[in-house]
Design an enzyme around this catalytic site. Structure first.
Site, PDB file in Angstrom:
ATOM      1  N   LYS A 110       0.817  -1.051  -0.163  1.00  0.00           N
ATOM      2  CA  LYS A 110      -0.090  -0.055  -0.109  1.00  0.00           C
ATOM      3  C   LYS A 110       0.730   1.187  -0.092  1.00  0.00           C
ATOM      4  CE  LYS A 110      -4.423   0.762   0.573  1.00  0.00           C
ATOM      5  NZ  LYS A 110      -5.455  -0.280   0.192  1.00  0.00           N
ATOM      6  N   GLY A 222     -20.107   7.703   2.658  1.00  0.00           N
ATOM      7  CA  GLY A 222     -19.028   7.678   1.581  1.00  0.00           C
ATOM      8  C   GLY A 222     -19.791   7.831   0.272  1.00  0.00           C
ATOM      9  N   GLY A 224     -17.577   7.838  -2.879  1.00  0.00           N
ATOM     10  CA  GLY A 224     -16.462   8.036  -3.703  1.00  0.00           C
ATOM     11  C   GLY A 224     -16.933   6.751  -4.583  1.00  0.00           C
ATOM     12  N   ASN A 225     -15.723   6.300  -5.201  1.00  0.00           N
ATOM     13  CA  ASN A 225     -15.844   5.033  -6.014  1.00  0.00           C
ATOM     14  C   ASN A 225     -16.635   3.876  -5.569  1.00  0.00           C
ATOM     15  OD1 ASN A 225     -15.110   4.889  -8.625  1.00  0.00           O
ATOM     16  ND2 ASN A 225     -12.938   4.796  -8.025  1.00  0.00           N
ATOM     17  N   VAL A 226     -16.391   3.527  -4.158  1.00  0.00           N
ATOM     18  CA  VAL A 226     -17.005   2.469  -3.848  1.00  0.00           C
ATOM     19  C   VAL A 226     -18.403   2.987  -3.254  1.00  0.00           C
ATOM     20  CG1 VAL A 226     -16.590   0.864  -1.630  1.00  0.00           C
ATOM     21  CG2 VAL A 226     -14.734   1.931  -2.716  1.00  0.00           C
ATOM     22  N   GLY A 227     -18.771   3.842  -2.571  1.00  0.00           N
ATOM     23  CA  GLY A 227     -20.013   3.975  -1.894  1.00  0.00           C
ATOM     24  C   GLY A 227     -21.056   4.051  -3.043  1.00  0.00           C
TER      25      GLY A 227
HETATM   26  N1  GLU Z   1      -7.273   0.305  -3.075  1.00  0.00           N
HETATM   27  C1  GLU Z   1      -7.931  -0.907  -3.430  1.00  0.00           C
HETATM   28  C2  GLU Z   1      -8.073  -2.055  -1.993  1.00  0.00           C
HETATM   29  O1  GLU Z   1      -8.133  -1.430  -1.331  1.00  0.00           O
HETATM   30  C3  GLU Z   1      -7.517  -1.849  -4.641  1.00  0.00           C
HETATM   31  C4  GLU Z   1      -6.250  -2.213  -4.668  1.00  0.00           C
HETATM   32  C5  GLU Z   1      -5.649  -2.580  -5.949  1.00  0.00           C
HETATM   33  O2  GLU Z   1      -6.594  -2.582  -6.860  1.00  0.00           O
HETATM   34  O3  GLU Z   1      -4.695  -3.191  -6.256  1.00  0.00           O
HETATM   35  O4  GLU Z   1      -8.300  -2.964  -2.184  1.00  0.00           O
END
Ligand code: GLU
Length: 421
Positions: A110, A222, A224-227
Site C-alpha cells: 500500500k 461515503g 466515492g468510487n466505492v459508495g
Molecule cells: N485500493 C483498493 C483496495 O484497497 C484496490 C487495490 C488494487 O486494485 O490493487 O483494495
C-alpha cells in the site's frame, strides 16, 4: 523484538491485534506473528512540487511492501492530508490478507502521500503524482509491486504513474499499475467493481439472514468510487438506498434516493448534502439509522466501542478498509449483527485489477461483460467459502475471524513452503 515508530500508531495496532487474535485461534507460533507484523520493505519518499505560485512545497509519501509470499505486492495508493506511515503499513497488511483470501497471485502492499489533493491544481497534482512514482520507481514493476487507486486517487493518476514509469524504464510495462483509463490498458468495469462486490456480498448475506435482498433498506457512508457504485448495484438488485453521505455530511429520505440525481448533485455542488428531497443528517447519525444494511465506504475507524452498541443495521458490508475496530467487532457479534469484513467485502476492486493485469500481460482483452461475470463468480465463491467456514467452525466469533483464518493460513503456508519460516 524490533521497534519501529509506526508501532505506536492506533490503526497499525488495530491491524496487529487482528493478526494476533487469529494467530491465537490458529495456534501460530509467536515467531510467525513477528514475521508478519512488519512489512518486508518500507519506503519513505520526499516529493518536492513547484506550486502554481512559484513556491516549492515538499510532501511526504510512503510505499509499504508487506508480504510477497504469494506473489508481487499489490495494493492502492491514497492521497490524504492525514495519512500516516502507520496507516500505510496497516493497510498493506490488510492487502496481504485480502489478496490471499481472494485467491490472487499477489502479496500485499500500500502507498500513501500526505497531501490534500482537493487543494491542488491539476498541474500540481500531476507533478506530485509523477514525483511520487519517480521516487518509488525502482521498487515497483508488473512483477514486483503493482499500485492502483485508493482514497482520492483515480485512473488519471494511474495514467501519470504509468507514463512516468514508462519514461524511466524505456517501454510501456502496462501491468505496473491497474485501474488505468480504458485507452491505456484499463478495463471499463474496474471503476464500478469495488462497489459491485460490496453490494454483491450484502445481497448474498441478506439472502441468508434476512430472507432476501429486495426491498431491504440500505445506508451508505461515503460517495466515492466505492459508495457510489455500491448504491447503484444495491438499487439495481432491488434494495432501497435511504441514506448516503460524504465528508460534508449525509442526506436521508425514507422513500429512497435516486442514483442519477444524486450523482448530478454531487458533480455540480461537490456534496450529496445538497440533494433536494431529503433531510440533512450527520455522518454519525447515518451509521446509527434503523436500516437493514449498512455500508461504511469512507475511511477506517468509524464503528468503534463508542457507537457499536447503537448500530441498528442487521448486516454491515465493509466497503472501506478497517471501518470497524476489534472492540466494536465483539459488540456487534453480541448484538447478532452480520458484519462482512473488508478483506472479503471490498475485494472486488483488486479482483478486477487482477483481471486487468492478466490482460496487460497477455496483450488481449476479454469483453466487459465477461470481466464482470468473472468478478461475480469469484466474489460469490469467496463469500460462500468464508460464510461456510464461519458458520461451521467459528460461529462464536465475528465473520472476520473466519476470513482471517483462511487468509493468514494461506500466507503462512506459502511462507513455510518457501522456507521463510
Ligand atoms: N485500493 C483498493 C483496495 O484497497 C484496490 C487495490 C488494487 O486494485 O490493487 O483494495
Amino acid at each position: 523484538m524490533g521497534y519501529a515508530p509506526y508501532m505506536d500508531e492506533k490503526v497499525y495496532r488495530m491491524a496487529v491485534r487482528q493478526l494476533r487474535n487469529v494467530a491465537r485461534i490458529l495456534g501460530l507460533e509467536d515467531e510467525v506473528v513477528e514475521a508478519l507484523m512488519h512489512p518486508e520493505r518500507l519506503i519513505q519518499v520526499k516529493i518536492p512540487v513547484k506550486m502554481d505560485d512559484g513556491s516549492i512545497r515538499v510532501f511526504l509519501g510512503w510505499r509499504s511492501q508487506h508480504n510477497s509470499a504469494l506473489g508481487p505486492y499489490k495494493g492502492g495508493v491514497r492521497y490524504h492530508p492525514e495519512v500516516t506511515v502507520g496507516e500505510v503499513v496497516a493497510l498493506s497488511m490488510w492487502m496481504t490478507w485480502k489478496n490471499a483470501l481472494a485467491g490472487l497471485p499477489y502479496g500485499g502492499g500500500k502507498g500513501g502521500v500526505r497531501v490534500n489533493p482537493k487543494a491542488l491544481s491539476r498541474r500540481e497534482l500531476e507533478e506530485l503524482s509523477r514525483g511520487y512514482f519517480r521516487a518509488i520507481a525502482r521498487f515497483v514493476g508488473s512483477d514486483i509491486d503493482i499500485p492502483a487507486p485508493d482514497v482520492y486517487t483515480d485512473p488519471q493518476v494511474m495514467a501519470w504513474f504509468l507514463d512516468e514509469y514508462s519514461k524511466i524504464v524505456g517501454y510501456d510495462d502496462w501491468g505496473v499499475v491497474t485501474a488505468k483509463p480504458y485507452l491505456l490498458g484499463g478495463l471499463k468495469t474496474r471503476i464500478t467493481s469495488t462497489g459491485y462486490g460490496v453490494a454483491l456480498v450484502a445481497r448474498e448475506a441478506a439472502k441468508k439472514v434476512l430472507g432476501g435482498f429486495e426491498g431491504k433498506t440500505v445506508a451508505i457512508q461515503g460517495f466515492g468510487n466505492v459508495g457510489r457504485w455500491a448504491m447503484y448495484y444495491a438499487i439495481e438488485w432491488g434494495a432501497k438506498v435511504i441514506a448516503v453521505s460524504d465528508s460534508k455530511g449525509g442526506i436521508y429520505n425514507p422513500d429512497g434516493l435516486n442514483f442519477n440525481r444524486l450523482v448530478e448533485v454531487k458533480e455540480k455542488t461537490r456534496s450529496v448534502i445538497n440533494y433536494p428531497e431529503g433531510r440533512k443528517i450527520s455522518n454519525r447519525e447515518l451509521l446509527e439509522l434503523d436500516v437493514d444494511i449498512l455500508i461504511p465506504a469512507a475511511i477506517e475507524n468509524v464503528i468503534t466501542e463508542e457507537n457499536a452498541d447503537r448500530i441498528k443495521a442487521k448486516i454491515i458490508s465493509e466497503g472501506a478498509n478497517g471501518p470497524v475496530t476489534p472492540e466494536a467487532d465483539i459488540i456487534l457479534k453480541e448484538k447478532g449483527v452480520v458484519d462482512i469484513p473488508d478483506i472479503l467485502a471490498n475485494a472486488g476492486g483488486v479482483i478486477m485489477s487482477w483481471i486487468e493485469w492478466c490482460h496487460n500481460k497477455m496483450g488481449c482483452w476479454l469483453k466487459d461483460e465477461d470481466a464482470l461475470k468473472r468478478l461475480d463468480e469469484k466474489m460469490s465463491m469467496n463469500f460462500d467459502t468464508v460464510y461456510s467456514e464461519w458458520t461451521s467452525k467459528y460461529s462464536d466469533e465475528p465473520m472476520r475471524t473466519a476470513a482471517y483464518a483462511i487468509a493468514v493460513s494461506r500466507v503462512v503456508k506459502a511462507m513455510k513452503l518457501r522456507g521463510w519460516i
